[in-house]
Design a protein around this motif. Structure first.
Motif, PDB file in Angstrom:
ATOM      1  N   VAL A  14       0.851  -1.184   0.000  1.00 22.81           N
ATOM      2  CA  VAL A  14       0.000   0.000   0.000  1.00 22.81           C
ATOM      3  C   VAL A  14       0.886   1.233   0.000  1.00 22.81           C
ATOM      4  N   THR A  15       0.531   2.219  -0.827  1.00 22.59           N
ATOM      5  CA  THR A  15       1.201   3.507  -0.838  1.00 22.59           C
ATOM      6  C   THR A  15       0.139   4.589  -0.808  1.00 22.59           C
ATOM      7  N   VAL A  16       0.349   5.584   0.044  1.00 21.94           N
ATOM      8  CA  VAL A  16      -0.575   6.709   0.112  1.00 21.94           C
ATOM      9  C   VAL A  16       0.243   7.983  -0.028  1.00 21.94           C
ATOM     10  N   ASP A  17      -0.080   8.792  -1.055  1.00 26.10           N
ATOM     11  CA  ASP A  17       0.561  10.100  -1.187  1.00 26.10           C
ATOM     12  C   ASP A  17      -0.498  11.174  -0.996  1.00 26.10           C
ATOM     13  N   ASP A  18      -0.213  12.399  -1.343  1.00 27.28           N
ATOM     14  CA  ASP A  18      -1.161  13.486  -1.116  1.00 27.28           C
ATOM     15  C   ASP A  18      -2.396  13.414  -2.008  1.00 27.28           C
ATOM     16  N   ASP A  19      -2.346  12.634  -3.072  1.00 31.69           N
ATOM     17  CA  ASP A  19      -3.442  12.586  -4.033  1.00 31.69           C
ATOM     18  C   ASP A  19      -4.108  11.236  -4.204  1.00 31.69           C
ATOM     19  N   ARG A  20      -3.375  10.132  -3.943  1.00 33.86           N
ATOM     20  CA  ARG A  20      -3.888   8.816  -4.307  1.00 33.86           C
ATOM     21  C   ARG A  20      -3.547   7.755  -3.267  1.00 33.86           C
ATOM     22  N   LEU A  21      -4.445   6.768  -3.208  1.00 32.20           N
ATOM     23  CA  LEU A  21      -4.187   5.511  -2.514  1.00 32.20           C
ATOM     24  C   LEU A  21      -3.863   4.503  -3.605  1.00 32.20           C
ATOM     25  N   THR A  22      -2.726   3.841  -3.489  1.00 25.30           N
ATOM     26  CA  THR A  22      -2.307   2.863  -4.489  1.00 25.30           C
ATOM     27  C   THR A  22      -2.035   1.535  -3.801  1.00 25.30           C
ATOM     28  N   VAL A  23      -2.612   0.462  -4.356  1.00 29.96           N
ATOM     29  CA  VAL A  23      -2.369  -0.879  -3.823  1.00 29.96           C
ATOM     30  C   VAL A  23      -1.805  -1.760  -4.933  1.00 29.96           C
ATOM     31  N   ASP A  24      -0.831  -2.575  -4.576  1.00 29.57           N
ATOM     32  CA  ASP A  24      -0.286  -3.589  -5.469  1.00 29.57           C
ATOM     33  C   ASP A  24      -0.911  -4.916  -5.086  1.00 29.57           C
ATOM     34  N   LEU A  25      -1.303  -5.697  -6.097  1.00 26.72           N
ATOM     35  CA  LEU A  25      -2.025  -6.941  -5.871  1.00 26.72           C
ATOM     36  C   LEU A  25      -1.207  -8.159  -6.269  1.00 26.72           C
ATOM     37  N   VAL A  33      -6.586   4.950  -6.509  1.00 30.42           N
ATOM     38  CA  VAL A  33      -7.885   5.569  -6.280  1.00 30.42           C
ATOM     39  C   VAL A  33      -7.638   6.964  -5.713  1.00 30.42           C
ATOM     40  N   PRO A  34      -8.446   7.953  -6.102  1.00 32.05           N
ATOM     41  CA  PRO A  34      -8.259   9.298  -5.542  1.00 32.05           C
ATOM     42  C   PRO A  34      -8.375   9.291  -4.018  1.00 32.05           C
ATOM     43  N   LEU A  35      -7.462   9.961  -3.357  1.00 33.94           N
ATOM     44  CA  LEU A  35      -7.479  10.006  -1.900  1.00 33.94           C
ATOM     45  C   LEU A  35      -8.731  10.721  -1.374  1.00 33.94           C
ATOM     46  N   ALA A  36      -9.327  11.563  -2.186  1.00 34.53           N
ATOM     47  CA  ALA A  36     -10.562  12.253  -1.791  1.00 34.53           C
ATOM     48  C   ALA A  36     -11.691  11.267  -1.480  1.00 34.53           C
ATOM     49  N   PHE A  37     -11.595  10.025  -1.952  1.00 30.11           N
ATOM     50  CA  PHE A  37     -12.592   8.996  -1.642  1.00 30.11           C
ATOM     51  C   PHE A  37     -12.547   8.593  -0.167  1.00 30.11           C
ATOM     52  N   TYR A  38     -11.441   8.898   0.510  1.00 27.44           N
ATOM     53  CA  TYR A  38     -11.218   8.430   1.876  1.00 27.44           C
ATOM     54  C   TYR A  38     -10.864   9.622   2.768  1.00 27.44           C
ATOM     55  N   PRO A  39     -11.874  10.329   3.300  1.00 30.84           N
ATOM     56  CA  PRO A  39     -11.630  11.561   4.056  1.00 30.84           C
ATOM     57  C   PRO A  39     -10.656  11.418   5.221  1.00 30.84           C
ATOM     58  N   LEU A  41      -8.090   9.431   5.482  1.00 31.21           N
ATOM     59  CA  LEU A  41      -6.729   9.374   4.938  1.00 31.21           C
ATOM     60  C   LEU A  41      -6.313  10.721   4.362  1.00 31.21           C
ATOM     61  N   LEU A  42      -7.249  11.397   3.722  1.00 27.06           N
ATOM     62  CA  LEU A  42      -6.961  12.698   3.127  1.00 27.06           C
ATOM     63  C   LEU A  42      -6.498  13.693   4.192  1.00 27.06           C
ATOM     64  N   GLY A  43      -7.122  13.659   5.371  1.00 23.02           N
ATOM     65  CA  GLY A  43      -6.775  14.587   6.439  1.00 23.02           C
ATOM     66  C   GLY A  43      -5.657  14.120   7.351  1.00 23.02           C
ATOM     67  N   ARG A  49      -0.602   7.949   7.518  1.00 16.93           N
ATOM     68  CA  ARG A  49      -0.907   7.233   6.276  1.00 16.93           C
ATOM     69  C   ARG A  49       0.036   6.060   6.064  1.00 16.93           C
ATOM     70  N   GLY A  50       1.268   6.213   6.503  1.00 18.27           N
ATOM     71  CA  GLY A  50       2.271   5.167   6.302  1.00 18.27           C
ATOM     72  C   GLY A  50       2.198   4.036   7.305  1.00 18.27           C
ATOM     73  N   HIS A  51       1.404   4.217   8.364  1.00 16.34           N
ATOM     74  CA  HIS A  51       1.279   3.187   9.404  1.00 16.34           C
ATOM     75  C   HIS A  51       0.020   2.367   9.137  1.00 16.34           C
ATOM     76  N   TRP A  52       0.149   1.348   8.307  1.00 17.27           N
ATOM     77  CA  TRP A  52      -0.969   0.492   7.925  1.00 17.27           C
ATOM     78  C   TRP A  52      -0.571  -0.967   8.109  1.00 17.27           C
ATOM     79  N   LYS A  53      -1.575  -1.830   8.128  1.00 20.22           N
ATOM     80  CA  LYS A  53      -1.311  -3.272   8.136  1.00 20.22           C
ATOM     81  C   LYS A  53      -2.392  -3.959   7.322  1.00 20.22           C
ATOM     82  N   LEU A  54      -2.014  -5.066   6.709  1.00 18.20           N
ATOM     83  CA  LEU A  54      -2.974  -5.861   5.950  1.00 18.20           C
ATOM     84  C   LEU A  54      -3.840  -6.645   6.922  1.00 18.20           C
TER      85      LEU A  54
END
Length: 90
Positions: A14-25, A33-39, A41-43, A49-54
Motif C-alpha cells: 500500500v502507498t498513500v501520497d497526497d493525491d492517491r491511494l495505491t495498492v499492489d495486488l 484511487v483518488p485520496l478524496a474517496f477516503y476523508p 486518509l486525506l486529512g 498514512r504510512g502506518h498500515w497493516k494488511l
C-alpha cells in the motif's frame, strides 16, 4: 465471479501520497484511487498514512492510528468510504 470477488487476489503493498491511494495486488495489478474517496486518509499526516497493516489475509487494509479499514473489493470497485471507514474483520 467478477474480478473483485476472486478469492486468490490479495493486497501485497500500500502507498498513500497526497493525491492517491495505491495498492499492489498478487495478480500483478496496481490500482490507484483518488485520496478524496477516503476523508480520514486525506486529512491524515504522512506518518499516519504510512502506518498500515494488511487484514483479512490481504483482503483489506487497516490504519490503526486512524481506525480506518478499507476492503480490497471496495477499492477495486472505486467505492468511497463512509466518514469513519468501512469495517473488515482481520
Amino acid at each position: 465471479m467478477s474480478f473483485s470477488d476472486d478469492p486468490t487476489v490479495r493486497i501485497v503493498s500500500v502507498t498513500v501520497d497526497d493525491d492517491r491511494l495505491t495498492v499492489d495486488l498478487t495478480d500483478g495489478r496496481t490500482v490507484s484511487v483518488p485520496l478524496a474517496f477516503y476523508p480520514s486518509l486525506l486529512g491524515a499526516s504522512q506518518e499516519q498514512r504510512g502506518h498500515w497493516k494488511l487484514i483479512g489475509r490481504g483482503r483489506g487494509v487497516h490504519w490503526p492510528d486512524l481506525d480506518e479499514d478499507l476492503s480490497l473489493k471496495g477499492i477495486l470497485m472505486g467505492t468511497p468510504s463512509a466518514q469513519g471507514g468501512q469495517r473488515l474483520a482481520g
